[in-house]
Motif scaffolding. Structure first.
Motif, mmCIF file in Angstrom:
data_model
loop_
_atom_site.group_PDB
_atom_site.id
_atom_site.type_symbol
_atom_site.label_atom_id
_atom_site.label_comp_id
_atom_site.label_asym_id
_atom_site.label_seq_id
_atom_site.Cartn_x
_atom_site.Cartn_y
_atom_site.Cartn_z
ATOM 1 N N ALA A 1 62.811 52.375 33.734
ATOM 2 C CA ALA A 1 63.085 52.107 32.323
ATOM 3 C C ALA A 1 63.625 53.350 31.627
ATOM 4 O O ALA A 1 64.554 53.274 30.815
ATOM 5 N N ALA A 2 63.044 54.505 31.955
ATOM 6 C CA ALA A 2 63.509 55.753 31.342
ATOM 7 C C ALA A 2 64.954 56.050 31.746
ATOM 8 O O ALA A 2 65.789 56.430 30.905
ATOM 9 N N ARG A 3 65.251 55.872 33.024
ATOM 10 C CA ARG A 3 66.606 56.128 33.499
ATOM 11 C C ARG A 3 67.616 55.236 32.778
ATOM 12 O O ARG A 3 68.687 55.671 32.398
ATOM 13 N N GLY A 4 67.242 53.973 32.593
ATOM 14 C CA GLY A 4 68.133 53.054 31.896
ATOM 15 C C GLY A 4 68.361 53.431 30.446
ATOM 16 O O GLY A 4 69.378 53.069 29.856
ATOM 17 N N ALA A 5 67.421 54.169 29.866
ATOM 18 C CA ALA A 5 67.544 54.607 28.468
ATOM 19 C C ALA A 5 68.115 56.018 28.354
ATOM 20 O O ALA A 5 68.166 56.578 27.257
ATOM 21 N N GLY A 6 68.539 56.608 29.469
ATOM 22 C CA GLY A 6 69.120 57.944 29.426
ATOM 23 C C GLY A 6 68.115 59.072 29.456
ATOM 24 O O GLY A 6 68.447 60.211 29.135
ATOM 25 N N SER B 1 49.389 48.102 27.546
ATOM 26 C CA SER B 1 48.769 47.798 28.834
ATOM 27 C C SER B 1 49.103 46.385 29.249
ATOM 28 O O SER B 1 49.569 45.565 28.449
ATOM 29 N N ILE B 2 48.870 46.105 30.517
ATOM 30 C CA ILE B 2 48.808 44.729 30.973
ATOM 31 C C ILE B 2 47.488 44.153 30.483
ATOM 32 O O ILE B 2 46.483 44.855 30.405
ATOM 33 N N ASP B 3 47.487 42.887 30.138
ATOM 34 C CA ASP B 3 46.315 42.268 29.515
ATOM 35 C C ASP B 3 45.225 42.033 30.564
ATOM 36 O O ASP B 3 45.152 40.974 31.194
ATOM 37 N N GLN B 4 44.374 43.037 30.740
ATOM 38 C CA GLN B 4 43.300 42.959 31.730
ATOM 39 C C GLN B 4 42.306 41.847 31.389
ATOM 40 O O GLN B 4 41.805 41.156 32.280
ATOM 41 N N ASN B 5 42.008 41.680 30.110
ATOM 42 C CA ASN B 5 41.060 40.652 29.694
ATOM 43 C C ASN B 5 41.553 39.265 30.084
ATOM 44 O O ASN B 5 40.806 38.453 30.637
ATOM 45 N N ALA B 6 42.814 38.996 29.794
ATOM 46 C CA ALA B 6 43.367 37.681 30.122
ATOM 47 C C ALA B 6 43.420 37.474 31.629
ATOM 48 O O ALA B 6 43.168 36.361 32.119
ATOM 49 N N GLY B 7 43.739 38.533 32.379
ATOM 50 C CA GLY B 7 43.788 38.412 33.828
ATOM 51 C C GLY B 7 42.448 38.043 34.424
ATOM 52 O O GLY B 7 42.345 37.150 35.280
ATOM 53 N N ALA B 8 41.391 38.731 33.982
ATOM 54 C CA ALA B 8 40.053 38.413 34.477
ATOM 55 C C ALA B 8 39.628 37.010 34.062
ATOM 56 O O ALA B 8 38.981 36.290 34.836
ATOM 57 N N ALA B 9 39.985 36.609 32.854
ATOM 58 C CA ALA B 9 39.645 35.258 32.391
ATOM 59 C C ALA B 9 40.333 34.199 33.246
ATOM 60 O O ALA B 9 39.744 33.151 33.553
ATOM 61 N N LEU B 10 41.572 34.455 33.654
ATOM 62 C CA LEU B 10 42.284 33.515 34.524
ATOM 63 C C LEU B 10 41.542 33.326 35.844
ATOM 64 O O LEU B 10 41.461 32.212 36.377
ATOM 65 N N VAL B 11 41.010 34.422 36.380
ATOM 66 C CA VAL B 11 40.268 34.350 37.637
ATOM 67 C C VAL B 11 39.031 33.468 37.477
ATOM 68 O O VAL B 11 38.780 32.555 38.272
ATOM 69 N N HIS C 1 48.280 51.336 44.476
ATOM 70 C CA HIS C 1 49.399 50.436 44.182
ATOM 71 C C HIS C 1 49.698 50.358 42.689
ATOM 72 O O HIS C 1 50.860 50.475 42.285
ATOM 73 N N GLY C 2 48.657 50.143 41.861
ATOM 74 C CA GLY C 2 48.902 49.984 40.434
ATOM 75 C C GLY C 2 49.555 51.196 39.788
ATOM 76 O O GLY C 2 50.634 51.085 39.196
ATOM 77 N N PRO C 3 48.926 52.378 39.884
ATOM 78 C CA PRO C 3 49.538 53.568 39.291
ATOM 79 C C PRO C 3 50.931 53.871 39.833
ATOM 80 O O PRO C 3 51.837 54.239 39.077
ATOM 81 N N THR C 4 51.124 53.693 41.143
ATOM 82 C CA THR C 4 52.438 53.949 41.734
ATOM 83 C C THR C 4 53.475 52.988 41.175
ATOM 84 O O THR C 4 54.607 53.377 40.853
ATOM 85 N N SER C 5 53.108 51.722 41.037
ATOM 86 C CA SER C 5 54.037 50.715 40.514
ATOM 87 C C SER C 5 54.379 50.981 39.054
ATOM 88 O O SER C 5 55.531 50.809 38.634
ATOM 89 N N ILE C 6 53.384 51.405 38.266
ATOM 90 C CA ILE C 6 53.655 51.719 36.856
ATOM 91 C C ILE C 6 54.578 52.927 36.749
ATOM 92 O O ILE C 6 55.526 52.933 35.957
ATOM 93 N N LEU C 7 54.308 53.956 37.553
ATOM 94 C CA LEU C 7 55.166 55.145 37.533
ATOM 95 C C LEU C 7 56.602 54.776 37.873
ATOM 96 O O LEU C 7 57.546 55.209 37.203
ATOM 97 N N ARG C 8 56.780 53.953 38.910
ATOM 98 C CA ARG C 8 58.128 53.540 39.295
ATOM 99 C C ARG C 8 58.799 52.765 38.159
ATOM 100 O O ARG C 8 59.986 52.959 37.870
ATOM 101 N N GLU D 1 57.036 45.968 35.681
ATOM 102 C CA GLU D 1 58.352 46.253 35.106
ATOM 103 C C GLU D 1 58.332 46.114 33.587
ATOM 104 O O GLU D 1 58.849 46.970 32.859
ATOM 105 N N ALA D 2 57.719 45.032 33.100
ATOM 106 C CA ALA D 2 57.618 44.841 31.650
ATOM 107 C C ALA D 2 56.764 45.927 31.014
ATOM 108 O O ALA D 2 57.065 46.411 29.904
ATOM 109 N N LEU D 3 55.713 46.337 31.696
ATOM 110 C CA LEU D 3 54.856 47.404 31.178
ATOM 111 C C LEU D 3 55.630 48.711 31.072
ATOM 112 O O LEU D 3 55.552 49.414 30.052
#
Length: 339
Positions: free
Chosen positions: A91-96, A164-174, A79-86, A297-299
């Motif tokens: 984003a690339a398409r929007g930038a030409g 990257s997405i902030d992995q450290n902050a995500g784990a800390a939230l958990v 899921h993660g890699p597929t979502s990042i690729l998408r 999407e932001a990534l």
């Protein structure tokens, strides 16, 4: 519409409507700096009015660029890699720009060197590496690069651009969430520790747990899969001492919940479970899964903007970590001994 006498609008018609030279239109299209905001606005409005589509072949000839970003993606079915690729593609398409992906699959003889060679042979302007293993990053350091390369990873790097997405902050939230419920004995079921995201989550978990005085116990190293997690849960001999599990991703979390159910344990009555990703089905699990939402999407937008800046020799944006969000649902509750 203003494109009278022509079936297809051109750059000079855009320039006429905007009241600028065709060179100014070209500079706006190529995102040149030092264009006055009012001038940029008029050009963009004229482009929209005419529904003008730039000739990418002509642009490539003029700029000596292919307007193409190569992407190397590991574990392209997850899921993660597929979502990042998408997200990078959008984003690339929007930038030409277009995107040319190359997948590195488990057991595939294709190496990171092969992937880079394939993409550079196709004339890409830059390369983005998604979901890398530490071994892949080490291999890429030995590759002579002729184009900018960005690696999706948490730590800054002297060789590559990084975001990257902030992995450290995500784990800390958990950890903070589980501790706030009263948990003081938490098991982490990680992903493969050769994966940079898995290692970042594992390290952040230990650091945050230690700061709260949570009992330190060995982690269980998984493989991102629901099957591994199910087998682990179904193999528990009795209700364990730990009262919560932080799963490295949502697939692992759902495998745990399934296995715990089949073993006769209740989630969250006996054990709380938290995931990481917020896959589309997370809200429909039974129970609905508490998890960390990643803004792919932001990534993707940040990665493409950094690569474009490198390609066009502009100042590189300094956005390096995308914030995460904890989504609290029904798979977490206070521990059994304090309810």
């Amino acid at each position: 519409m203003a494109n009278v006498g022509s079936d297809k609008p051109n750059i000079r018609q855009v320039a006429t409507i905007a009241g600028v030279s065709h060179m100014t239109v070209s500079r706006v299209l190529n995102d040149y700096p030092n264009i006055k905001p009012e001038t940029r606005r008029r050009v963009l409005e004229a482009i929209e009015e005419l529904d003008y589509r730039p000739n990418l072949v002509a642009r490539a000839l003029a700029t000596q660029r292919s307007q193409r970003i190569g992407v190397i993606v590991e574990s392209a079915v997850a899921h993660g890699p597929t979502s990042i690729l998408r997200a990078v593609e959008l984003a690339a398409r929007g930038a030409g720009y277009s995107v040319t992906p190359v997948a590195l699959l488990e057991g595939d003889p294709l190496t990171p060197q092969d992937a880079v060679d394939s993409l550079t042979t196709q004339g890409v302007d830059a390369i983005c590496v998604i979901a890398p293993r530490s071994s892949s990053v080490a291999a890429l350091r030995r590759v002579a690069m002729s184009v900018p390369m960005l690696v999706i990873k948490a730590d800054a790097d002297p060789t590559f651009l990084t975001v990257s997405i902030d992995q450290n902050a995500g784990a800390a939230l958990v950890v903070d969430h589980l501790v706030s419920l009263g948990h003081r004995d938490i098991l982490h079921v990680s992903g493969p520790l050769d994966w940079l995201d898995a290692r970042a989550r594992e390290r952040a978990f230990h650091t945050r747990a230690k700061s709260w005085g949570v009992r330190e116990r060995p982690i269980v190293v998984g493989d991102w899969s629901a099957d591994f997690a199910y087998d682990f849960a179904i193999g528990l001999k009795r209700l364990p001492d730990f009262t919560a599990i932080f799963a490295a991703n949502d697939d692992t979390a759902i495998g745990l919940i399934h296995g715990l159910h089949d073993r006769g344990f209740d989630v969250p009555g006996d054990l709380s479970v938290v995931g990481f990703d917020d896959v589309p089905l997370a809200r429909h699990f039974l129970p609905p899964l508490t998890t960390v939402r990643q803004d792919f999407e932001a990534l993707g937008s940040a990665a493409v903007e950094m690569l474009r800046a490198a390609i066009e020799k502009r100042e590189i944006p300094q956005v390096t970590r995308i914030p995460t969000e904890l989504v609290v649902r029904e798979s977490t509750a206070p521990p059994r001994e304090v309810r």
